[in-house]
Design an enzyme around this catalytic site. Structure first.
Site, PDB file in Angstrom:
ATOM      1  CD  GLU A 384      -2.780   1.372   2.388  1.00  0.00           C
ATOM      2  OE1 GLU A 384      -2.834   0.455   3.235  1.00  0.00           O
ATOM      3  OE2 GLU A 384      -3.536   2.366   2.416  1.00  0.00           O
ATOM      4  CG  ASN A 442      -4.771   5.130   1.024  1.00  0.00           C
ATOM      5  OD1 ASN A 442      -5.625   4.427   1.541  1.00  0.00           O
ATOM      6  ND2 ASN A 442      -3.471   4.925   1.186  1.00  0.00           N
ATOM      7  CD  GLU A 473      -5.958   0.626   0.444  1.00  0.00           C
ATOM      8  OE1 GLU A 473      -6.126   1.352   1.448  1.00  0.00           O
ATOM      9  OE2 GLU A 473      -5.128  -0.307   0.399  1.00  0.00           O
ATOM     10  CD  GLU A 560      -6.836  -0.739   6.946  1.00  0.00           C
ATOM     11  OE1 GLU A 560      -5.954   0.003   6.525  1.00  0.00           O
ATOM     12  OE2 GLU A 560      -7.974  -0.344   7.263  1.00  0.00           O
TER      13      GLU A 560
END
Ligand code: C2E
Ligand code: MG
Ligand code: MG
Length: 609
Positions: A384, A442, A473, A560
């Site tokens: 990520e 993100n 995301e 997460e």
């Protein structure tokens, strides 16, 4: 050279006893107040002083305000002085007046020198009326000397009249430039400051200032874009009228900005009576008739209590604007200035400026990458990308501080674009080294427009990375805020092969049917539940049932915030697909990713298990 107090005209001609009636006595600021700027005034006064060889010149307006010049310089004293009635008489007279020797003139008979005066009284006095360009008489230009004269020549009289005409033109220009708003005819910001300064000096040590913002700038601009300036002007006039019916009768209303009004309020109107403020807001929220079109505004009424120190050091309008801005967003519609809030705004503004610079310069921004591990194989399958901002003086600023800021300041698209470019370029390098990994980004709600699809596509093409190795995301709340259009954009992204994750799941309020309709591929359970799993059976039950439900809906489930070995084991025992968290790896600087991938031999997995 400046004149000594000994020939101060107020003292000399009137005497300190103030024998005249109150109506005739007008307080006069001894020196030019700041902000008084009749274009060319100083130069004209100097010319008069020189060509008539007089040491003292004054412009006395028929309201009684006077501006004094001694030998061409503004008198230094700030003390108010009393005016001899003759000045007012001259100021209001349509005729010129020449008194060659006041000792021979009955009107000056009561003049006695002030005690302690170092020079004698005024002996010579002459005045000519000052008119505006439209012929309105506004005052007189007066010249004085301590020595009597035998005559005032024709030539000198002409010079004095010319000077008066120039000053008349200047006064008009000045009011046009900054004193009166041409639309509402209200006094302007300079007048507001002059009056406020005088009020604090002469009447009260503190006072309340009220400001009214008519509507947020974008909204007002949209209105003017749609309807034209005539409607905008009419709206301002209508709002001013409504304000004038509200403010106390002895209070002036000022127009201090294109869509902002202000007034100096007597204390009792604020401290005693908040209901009056509620009433004002209610009145301002009623529709206005704007050339036949009913229009509602979004008013914000701000209040600040200020003293001379605030005036000296700063800008009280800035303070009250903070309050009116806050009020505009509030239900109540009015707010009192809050210093703490102001400091936060200032910091925010500073950071926004810095962030905009960082986005141009780009040496302060960086991406870190946090591995996501597949629980079946124990292998890292994705990373990520997380934005980092290293500020040169403030140090590391966490995304929790700057992401929201970027959103509010309209910088988010630029930031996301940078993250996409930078992240995809990195991914291309890692994949070329044989690592079959994906990258997730993100994306914020402000990015969720029609062009997001093409932006992602272009970047992927530029770096020759398949779209199926990218995942976007979105937080749960972002996805739920948007509706059918969102779904269309998301579907388009899906059709290109990119994944879509619902981030921070459990922090929003999605219902099952909304969730089912989301074209998402994975769901990331928020770390707050995962962290609680160690201590709360309740949280563990939530994670377990959300996982089962999400999987049954076809989502891949990512957990997460897996911080400990114990949590990792619990997650492994559930039906989740992936885990991410400090126990596996902290977000890594780009340069550390390849070494980490090379040395990482895999986490415990179900296959091993
Ligand atoms: P997020 O997308 O949920 O990212 C996960 C956050 O949790 C990251 O914080 C990560 O460092 C942190 N984290 C990961 N594992 C653990 C753990 O085991 N324990 C704890 N306590 N924390 C863990 P970070 O990097 O501070 O980012 C915070 C949030 O800021 C992100 O939450 C994301 O919503 C946002 N963000 C970060 N970078 C970007 C970006 O480039 N664009 C946008 N729109 N948002 C971003
Ligand atoms: Mg995330
Ligand atoms: Mg998250």
């Amino acid at each position: 050279m400046r004149m000594t107090a000994g020939i101060n005209p107020g003292q000399h001609m009137d005497g300190p006893s103030g024998a005249h009636s109150a109506a005739a006595h007008t307080s006069v600021p001894g020196a030019l107040p700041e902000g008084f700027a009749v274009p060319g005034f100083d130069a004209v006064v100097r010319l008069v002083s020189r060509s008539l060889n007089v040491p003292l010149v004054a412009l006395v307006l028929n309201g009684g305000t006077a501006y004094w010049f001694a030998n061409g310089s503004a008198l230094p004293t700030h003390e108010p002085h009393m005016l001899h009635p003759l000045y007012l008489e001259a100021a209001r007279s349509l005729e010129s007046l020449v008194v060659l020797d006041t000792f021979n003139d009955a009107r000056f008979a009561d003049v006695t020198p002030a005690p302690g005066a170092t020079a004698g009284p005024i002996r010579f006095f002459a005045s000519v009326p000052v008119h505006t360009l439209t012929g309105k008489q506004i005052g007189a230009l007066c010249v004085m000397d301590q020595a009597p004269r035998d005559e005032l020549t024709e030539h000198e009289q002409t010079s004095l009249r010319d000077a008066a005409s120039l000053i008349g033109a200047g006064v008009v220009l000045r009011s046009y430039l900054g004193r009166t708003d041409p639309i509402t005819q209200l006094p302007h910001r300079y007048a507001f400051f002059d009056d406020l300064r005088r009020h604090l000096r002469e009447e009260a040590s503190h006072t309340w200032v009220i400001a009214i913002d008519v509507a947020p700038v974008q909204r007002l601009n949209a209105f003017i874009r749609a309807m034209g300036h005539a409607y905008g002007d009419e709206l301002m006039r209508a709002v001013a009228q409504r304000m004038l019916t509200w403010i106390p009768p002895d209070t002036r209303l000022y127009q201090v900005g294109a869509s902002r009004f202000a007034a100096v309020l007597p204390d009792r109107h604020v401290e005693a009576d908040t209901a009056r403020l509620d009433y004002l807001v209610a009145r301002l929220r009623e529709p206005f008739d704007c050339l036949g079109i009913p229009l509602t505004i979004q008013p914000g009424v701000g209040l600040v209590k200020i003293g001379e120190s605030e005036l000296r050091g700063g800008d009280p309008l800035r303070l009250v604007m903070n309050a009116s801005y806050a009020a505009q967003q509030s239900v109540r519609g009015w707010a009192v200035y809050d210093r703490r809030q102001d400091e936060l705004h200032q910091q925010e503004f500073f950071l926004v400026t810095e962030l905009a610079a960082a986005l141009t310069d780009r040496t302060e921004l960086d991406l870190h990458y946090q591995p996501r591990v597949d629980l079946d194989s124990g292998r890292c399958v994705a990373l990520e990308a997380l934005a980092r901002w290293h500020h040169p003086t403030l140090g590391m600023i966490p995304p929790s501080r700057f992401i929201g800021l970027a959103e509010r300041a309209g910088l988010m698209r630029t930031l996301t674009q940078w993250v996409l470019e930078h992240g995809v370029a990195q991914l291309a390098k890692w994949r070329s080294k044989g690592h079959d990994i994906k990258l997730s980004f993100n994306v914020s709600s402000t990015d969720l427009g029609a062009d997001l699809v093409s932006r992602v596509q272009q970047v992927a093409e530029r770096y020759k990375v398949g779209l199926d190795s990218l995942e976007l995301e979105f937080t749960e709340s972002t996805l739920m805020e948007h509706s059918a259009t969102t779904r269309r954009h998301l579907t388009a992204i899906r059709e290109l092969g990119a994944g879509i994750a619902i981030d921070d799941f459990g922090t929003g309020y999605s219902n099952l049917s909304a969730l089912r309709q989301m074209p998402a591929t994975s769901l990331k359970i928020d770390q707050s539940f995962v962290r609680g799993m160690g201590t709360s059976r309740h949280d563990e039950a939530i994670v377990r049932s959300v996982t089962d439900l999400a999987r049954s809906m076809g989502f891949r489930v990512v957990v997460e915030g897996v911080e400990t070995h114990h949590l990792y084991d619990s997650v492994l025992a559930m039906a989740c697909d992936e885990a991410q968290g400090f126990h596996i790896a902290r977000p890594l600087p780009g340069a550390d990713v390849l070494p980490w991938l090379a040395s990482h031999r895999g986490m415990p997995s179900r296959r091993m298990g």
